[in-house]
Design a protein around this motif. Structure first.
Motif, mmCIF file in Angstrom:
data_model
loop_
_atom_site.group_PDB
_atom_site.id
_atom_site.type_symbol
_atom_site.label_atom_id
_atom_site.label_comp_id
_atom_site.label_asym_id
_atom_site.label_seq_id
_atom_site.Cartn_x
_atom_site.Cartn_y
_atom_site.Cartn_z
ATOM 1 N N THR A 167 -0.071 25.404 -96.999
ATOM 2 C CA THR A 167 0.351 24.195 -97.707
ATOM 3 C C THR A 167 1.831 24.179 -98.062
ATOM 4 N N LEU A 168 2.539 25.242 -97.684
ATOM 5 C CA LEU A 168 3.919 25.366 -98.131
ATOM 6 C C LEU A 168 4.887 24.502 -97.335
ATOM 7 N N SER A 169 5.894 24.001 -98.015
ATOM 8 C CA SER A 169 6.949 23.293 -97.284
ATOM 9 C C SER A 169 8.216 24.152 -97.269
ATOM 10 N N ASP A 170 9.029 23.924 -96.255
ATOM 11 C CA ASP A 170 10.271 24.686 -96.132
ATOM 12 C C ASP A 170 11.173 24.492 -97.355
ATOM 13 N N GLU A 171 11.196 23.256 -97.867
ATOM 14 C CA GLU A 171 12.094 22.962 -98.979
ATOM 15 C C GLU A 171 11.723 23.803 -100.197
ATOM 16 N N GLU A 172 10.420 23.830 -100.458
ATOM 17 C CA GLU A 172 9.940 24.553 -101.611
ATOM 18 C C GLU A 172 10.306 26.034 -101.467
ATOM 19 N N MET B 59 6.254 32.170 -92.087
ATOM 20 C CA MET B 59 5.334 31.132 -92.556
ATOM 21 C C MET B 59 4.137 31.020 -91.635
ATOM 22 N N GLU B 60 4.390 31.142 -90.356
ATOM 23 C CA GLU B 60 3.329 30.913 -89.401
ATOM 24 C C GLU B 60 2.368 32.087 -89.307
ATOM 25 N N THR C 13 -0.473 30.204 -97.009
ATOM 26 C CA THR C 13 0.812 29.693 -96.524
ATOM 27 C C THR C 13 0.691 28.308 -95.923
#
Ligand SMILES: Nc1ncnc2c1ncn2[C@@H]1O[C@H](COP(=O)(O)OP(=O)(O)OP(=O)(O)O)[C@@H](O)[C@H]1O
Ligand SMILES: [Mg+2]
Lengths: 523, 407
Positions: A496-501, A473-474, A494
Motif C-alpha cells: 500500500t506504500l507510495s513513493d512520496e510517503e 518496495m517490490e 509494502t
C-alpha cells in the motif's frame, strides 16, 4: 535538431573497433560509436556485451585490436589514460579505482597533488575537494578515509575526480548502480547542467527509466556488436530491452503472500559511533523471520552499511546484540557465522566478493571448500566441483568461456552473478543481500529477484538492502526505513506504500511512533 | 588460443629468451676475454660458450664431444636441496607470505638432522627417516616465530624471517664450535654421522657414476608430486592460494585465515628443513657448514620462475643447476671470471621472468584464434551472420547519413 552545423559535429568517432582480449575473448567486433558535442549518450547492452571494453579503449586503458579513433576530427592513438585525460576525456569506472587508505580529498587530487614544499598540502587538497563538491553539488566528506565511506559516496568521489581533472568528455560506467533515487536525481541535474555548458557525457546504465529520462541518443550493444544508434525519444523502453536481450523482459516479480514463521535474525539495540564521532547506529532493533524478505530503505550512509558489517563481523558495534537462531554473531569469526547459515552478498563485490585472479570455479567453492561432498579423503573431489560450478554458471547465466576462466576477466555484471550464485546456493538460513542486483542487466535482474523470492518462500530469512527503492518496495514483504542510524518506520505490508510517503520517511521529515516501530520485533 | 598455439608460443618464447641472454653473455665474455687479437678473443669466447652450453653434460676435448653420465648426475645432485627450498618458497609465497626463511631453514634442518644422525642410534632406514623428520619438524616449529608474529602482531614476516636466518646461522656456528665440535679434527665440524643414518647413493643405475647423487633425488621427485596435489587438489592448498590472492575474500568466505597463514609457513619450514636433512645425509659424512649455504636464495628464484606452482619447480631447478654447472665449467676450463658468470645468470633470469616479453606476438596469435572462432560460428549460423535489428529505423538512417558526410 534544427541546428545543422552542430549536428555534423562529432567530437568522438570510433570506427570499426575490434577488441580481442589476451584470453581470446572477442569483446568488440566491428563496433562503430560516435559522440556529438554536448549530448548525453547512453550505451546499453546486456552483461558482457562489451560496453566497458569499448569505453576503456576510448579512455586509453585498453588498446583496440583494430579500428580507428577520431577525436575532434583528428585520428588519435590513445596509448594510455594520461593521453586521454590530456584530450579532455575522463572516465568513472564500473569498479572503483580509489586508494582505500587515503582520504577522500587525497584521492580527488591524486596525480595532481598540491604541494607545500616537499609535502602534500592536505589543507589545500581538502579545500579543492570542498570547492568542487560544492560547485558540482556532489556531497562528499573530504577528510574521511575512503575505506570508511559507503559505496554511494565512493561513486561521487569518482565522479568528482574526473571533473576536477577538467574532463570535457565524461564517461560514466554505471554511476547510478549504487545511488539512491534522490542521489540519482541530483546527479542528473548536474549532468544536465554540464551538458548545457557543452560537456559531453557517455552514460552506461541498466536502468531503462534513467536512460529515457536523461539521454539524447542510445547506442545499443549485443554480443560485442553495435545494434545501432537511436534517438532516445524515438524508442520505447520495450524496444530497447528487445534490442538488448532479443526478447521481452518483465520486471514485475510475481510473489504470493509471505507466511513468516520463527524469528531467525534478532537484532537488539545495536549502537555504533564511527571514528568521526558520528552515530551510525542508534539503538537499532528488528527481527527477520523465516520465509520473509525484510527490506531496508533509506538514503545511503544512514547506517545500512554499518548494520550489515556488524551482522557479518566486518566491524564490531559499541553495544547491542544480534543473534541468528539464538546464537550471537557479534564478534564471531566469519567461519562461525557461515556455519550458522548466514550468507552475504557484499555491497562491493571486488573487495570481499571475489578473488579476481582465481577461476570462477575456485570462486564459487570458497565458502564450502571443506564440505564433505566436495572432498574425497585429503583431496578435492574434482568431479563434484566441476559439476557444481558448471551448474551455477548455467543457472545464473554467467557469460564465460568456461568455469576455468579467471573471474577478474569477466564483465562487471557477470562478476556479480558469480557472487550471487555462490551466496544463494550454499543452503543458507539467512541471506544478507546488499545491493544484490548491482550492475546486473534487466534479464538477469529479473532472474535474481525471482530467485530471492523463491528462496524466501522456501523458508529462508532474507534481509535486503538496496539503493534501488523500486527493488526494495517490490521484493520486500515488510520494510523498515533507516535515517541517521535509526529505524524511523516499519511497514508490515509494502503493497500500500507510495513513493512520496517513503521519501518523507527516508529524508527524516516524518517518523512513526516508537510503538509502531517496535512491531518489527516479534517477541 | 588453442593448446597448440599456446605450446608453440611458450617454446618460442623460452628459446628466444635464452638466445638473447646468450648473445649478451657472449658479448660480455668477448669483452673480458684474454688474448690480444680479435681472432684469439673470438676463439676464447667460442670455447667459453661451448663449456657453458654443452659442458654440463659432455666432456669436450681434442677427440670431440662425449656424453658423461657423471655430469648429469652432478646436476641432479645439485637439484636436491634447491627443489626442496623451491617448494618451500612456493608454499609460503602462494599465501602472499614473503617469508625468506628457507635459507636459514635448510641450514637448521641440516643441523638438526645431523645431530640425530650422530647421537641417536636407530636401525638402518628408520634412522634416516627420523633424521629427516626431525630436521623438518624443528624448522617448521622455528617458522612459527615469523608466522605467529605476523598473525598476532602484524610484524612483517619478511624482515623477521630475514633476521632469523642470521640468528639460526650464528647459533649453529656457536654450537658447532662448542658443544658439538669434533675436537680431534683440524677444522670446525661435528662428529661423523652413524652409518645407519646415511641416504645411499644412486650408483646402481649404471649411467650415474657420481657418488654425490643419492636417493634424495627420488624423495625430491615424490615430494614435488605430493606438493602439486596439495596445492592444486586439496582444500588446504586451495585456501593458501585464495588467501594469497585476496585475504579479505578468504576471511569473508569463512576460511581460518590466521591458521592457514601459519600453516603455510610451518609447512614451508618443514620442506626446507627436510631438504636440509636429505642433502646432509646423502652427501656429507659430517656436518661442516659454517655459513648459510645459499640454497634458500636459489629457492626464491626457482619459486618465481615456477610461478609458485610446485609442478614447475623441478624444471626451474634443473635450469638453474644446468646453468650453474655450465658456469662452473666455464670458470674451470675457459678462464671466465666468476663475477661475469653471475651477470650471465642474471641476464638469462631477467629475460625468462619478463612477462611482457613477446606479448605482441602472443596477442597476434590470440587474435588469429579468435577470428577463426568467429568465422567458424558465422559459418555455422548459415553464412549471413547479420544480427536482427528492430524498430526506429528513421533515426538510425539519420545517424548513418551523418556518419557518411563525415567520411
Ligand atoms: N580484462 C579482461 N580480460 C579478458 N576478457 C575480458 C576482460 N574484461 C572483459 N572481458 C570480456 O569481455 C567481454 C565484454 O566485457 P565488458 O566488461 O566490456 O562487458 P560490459 O558490457 O561492460 O558488461 P557489464 O554490464 O556486465 O559491465 C566479456 O565477455 C568479458 O568476459
Ligand atoms: Mg561493464
Amino acid at each position: 535538431m534544427g541546428d545543422e552545423a552542430n549536428r555534423e559535429e562529432y567530437i568522438v568517432q570510433m570506427k570499426k573497433i575490434d577488441k580481442v582480449y589476451s584470453n581470446g575473448v572477442a569483446a568488440n567486433q566491428g563496433v562503430d560509436f560516435n559522440l556529438k558535442k554536448g549530448e548525453i549518450h547512453a550505451l546499453m547492452g546486456e552483461n558482457g556485451a562489451g560496453k566497458s571494453t569499448l569505453m576503456k579503449m576510448l579512455f586509453g586503458m585498453e588498446q583496440p585490436t583494430s579500428g580507428e579513433i577520431v577525436i575532434n576530427g583528428e585520428s588519435t592513438v590513445l596509448s594510455s589514460p594520461s593521453v586521454a585525460i590530456a584530450k579532455g576525456i575522463g572516465m568513472v569506472h564500473q569498479h572503483f579505482m580509489l586508494v582505500p587508505s587515503l582520504s577522500v580529498a587525497e584521492n580527488v587530487v591524486l596525480g595532481m597533488v598540491p604541494k607545500k614544499g616537499l609535502f602534500i598540502d592536505k589543507e589545500k587538497a581538502v579545500e579543492i575537494t570542498r570547492q568542487n563538491a560544492e560547485k558540482y553539488n556532489l556531497h562528499v566528506e573530504p577528510e574521511m578515509r575512503v575505506a570508511d565511506i559507503p559505496v554511494g559516496m565512493k561513486q561521487k568521489v569518482e565522479i568528482l575526480k574526473a571533473l576536477v581533472r577538467g574532463a570535457r568528455i565524461l564517461i560514466l560506467d554505471e554511476p547510478t548502480a549504487v545511488l539512491t533515487a534522490q542521489e540519482t536525481e541530483e546527479l542528473f541535474r548536474e549532468l544536465t547542467a554540464l551538458k548545457k555548458e557543452g560537456y559531453t557525457v557517455v552514460f552506461i546504465s541498466h536502468k531503462l527509466n534513467e536512460i529515457k529520462e536523461i539521454t539524447d541518443r542510445i547506442t545499443i550493444m549485443r554480443n560485442g556488436r553495435s545494434m545501432g544508434v537511436y534517438e532516445t525519444k524515438d524508442v520505447s523502453k520495450e524496444d530497447i530491452s528487445r534490442l538488448m536481450v532479443g526478447r521481452d523482459v518483465i520486471l514485475n516479480v510475481q510473489k504470493d503472500a509471505a507466511k513468516p514463521t520463527d524469528v531467525v535474525l534478532k537484532v537488539r539495540n545495536l549502537e555504533y559511533v564511527n571514528e568521526w564521532n558520528k552515530k551510525m547506529l542508534d539503538k537499532v532493533s528488528f527481527d527477520v523471520r523465516k520465509g520473509e524478505i525484510l527490506g531496508i530503505a533509506g538514503v545511503e550512509g544512514n547506517g545500512q552499511k554499518e548494520l550489515i558489517d556488524m551482522l557479518f563481523n566486518l566491524n564490531v558495534p559499541d553495544a547491542g546484540e544480534a543473534t541468528v537462531n539464538g546464537k550471537s554473531v557479534i564478534g564471531k569469526p566469519q567461519a562461525k557465522i557461515r556455519e550458522m547459515g548466514v550468507s552475504l552478498v557484499p555491497e562491493d563485490r571486488m573487495l570481499y566478493g571475489i578473488a579476481a585472479q582465481a577461476s570462477i570455479e575456485e570462486n564459487v567453492i570458497s565458502d564450502r571448500c571443506a564440505k564433505k561432498e566436495l572432498n574425497k579423503g585429503p583431496l578435492f573431489h574434482m568431479g563434484a566441483i566441476h559439476k557444481l560450478s558448471e551448474q551455477l554458471v548455467k543457472d545464473y547465466t554467467v557469460l564465460c568461456k568456461s568455469p576455468a576462466q579467471q573471474v577478474g576477466m569477466l564483465s562487471g555484471g557477470n562478476i556479480q552473478k558469480v557472487v550471487v550464485a555462490r551466496e544463494f546456493s550454499n543452503d543458507p538460513s539467512l541471506i544478507l543481500a546488499d545491493q544484490p542486483t548491482r550492475g546486473i542487466d534487466v534479464g538477469a535482474t529479473e532472474f535474481i529477484r525471482k530467485k530471492l523470492v523463491e528462496l524466501s518462500r522456501s523458508g529462508i530469512a532474507v534481509l535486503l538492502v538496496s539503493a534501488d527503492l523500486a527493488e526494495v518496495m517490490e521484493l520486500s514483504d515488510s520494510l523498515i526505513v533507516m535515517h541517521n542510524g535509526r529505524i524511523v518506520a516499519y511497514f508490515q505490508d509494502t503493497g500500500t506504500l507510495s513513493d512520496e510517503e517513503m521519501g518523507e520517511y527516508m529524508l527524516g521529515l516524518k517518523e512513526q511512533t516508537p510503538e509502531e516501530i517496535r512491531r518489527v520485533c516479534h517477541d | 588460443m588453442t593448446k597448440k598455439r599456446q605450446l608453440i608460443f611458450s617454446l618460442v618464447r623460452g628459446a628466444l629468451a635464452i638466445l638473447i641472454a646468450l648473445l649478451v653473455a657472449m658479448l660480455l665474455i668477448f669483452i673480458s676475454a684474454d688474448g690480444n687479437s680479435f681472432g684469439q678473443r673470438l676463439s676464447a669466447t667460442a670455447e667459453a660458450m661451448k663449456q657453458l652450453l654443452v659442458g654440463p653434460l659432455f666432456r669436450i676435448n681434442a677427440q670431440g664431444i662425449k656424453f658423461e653420465g657423471k655430469r648429469l648426475a652432478d646436476i641432479f645432485a645439485a637439484m636436491i636441496p634447491t627443489i626442496f627450498t623451491g617448494l618451500s618458497v612456493c608454499v609460503m609465497f602462494a599465501a602472499n607470505q614473503f617469508n625468506l626463511g628457507a635459507e636459514g631453514g635448510i641450514m637448521l634442518g641440516a643441523f638438526s638432522s645431523a645431530l640425530v644422525a650422530i647421537y641417536v642410534p636407530l636401525p638402518k632406514g628408520l634412522h634416516a627417516l627420523a633424521c629427516i623428520l626431525v630436521g623438518g619438524a624443528v624448522t617448521g616449529v622455528v617458522m612459527l616465530i615469523p608466522a605467529l608474529l605476523k598473525v598476532k602482531l602484524n610484524v612483517s614476516e619478511m624482515v623477521c624471517s630475514l633476521m632469523l636466518n642470521y640468528i639460526i646461522m650464528y647459533i649453529i656456528k656457536y654450537l658447532m664450535n662448542t658443544a658439538y665440535a669434533d675436537k680431534s679434527k683440524g677444522q670446525i665440524q661435528t662428529y661423523p654421522f652413524l652409518n645407519s643414518s646415511k641416504i645411499p647413493a644412486l650408483t646402481q643405475a649404471s649411467i650415474f657414476t657420481s657418488s654425490k647423487l643419492s636417493w634424495g633425488i627420488v624423495i625430491a621427485a615424490l615430494t614435488v608430486a605430493a606438493m602439486g596435489f596439495f596445492m592444486y587438489r586439496s582444500r588446504w592448498g586451495y585456501q593458501i592460494r585464495m588467501i594469497g590472492i585476496n585475504q579479505d575474500f578468504a576471511k569473508y568466505s569463512g576460511m581460518k585465515v590466521g591458521f592457514v597463514i601459519v600453516l603455510s609457513q610451518v609447512l614451508g619450514g618443514f620442506l626446507a628443513g627436510a631438504g636440509g636433512g636429505i642433502e646432509m645425509l646423502g652427501r656429507y659424512p659430517t656436518f661442516g657448514w659454517s655459513a648459510l649455504p645459499g640454497y634458500g636464495w636459489t629457492g626464491i628464484t626457482i619459486a618465481i620462475l615456477a610461478g609458485n606452482n610446485p609442478c614447475f619447480v623441478p624444471l626451474a631447478a634443473f635450469f638453474l643447476a644446468y646453468l650453474g654447472k655450465g658456469c662452473d665449467m666455464m670458470a674451470t676450463y675457459a678462464n671466465v671470471p666468476t663475477q661475469l658468470i653471475a651477470i650471465v645468470q642474471g641476464v638469462i633470469f631477467l629475460f625468462f621472468a619478463a612477462e611482457r616479453f613477446l606479448s605482441k606476438y602472443r596477442q597476434s596469435l590470440v587474435v588469429k584464434t579468435a577470428n577463426e572462432e568467429i568465422a567458424a560460428k558465422m559459418a555455422l549460423a548459415g553464412g549471413g551472420g547479420s544480427l536482427p535489428q528492430a524498430g526506429a529505423s528513421g533515426s538510425q538512417d539519420s545517424v548513418k547519413e551523418g556518419g557518411k558526410k563525415d567520411e
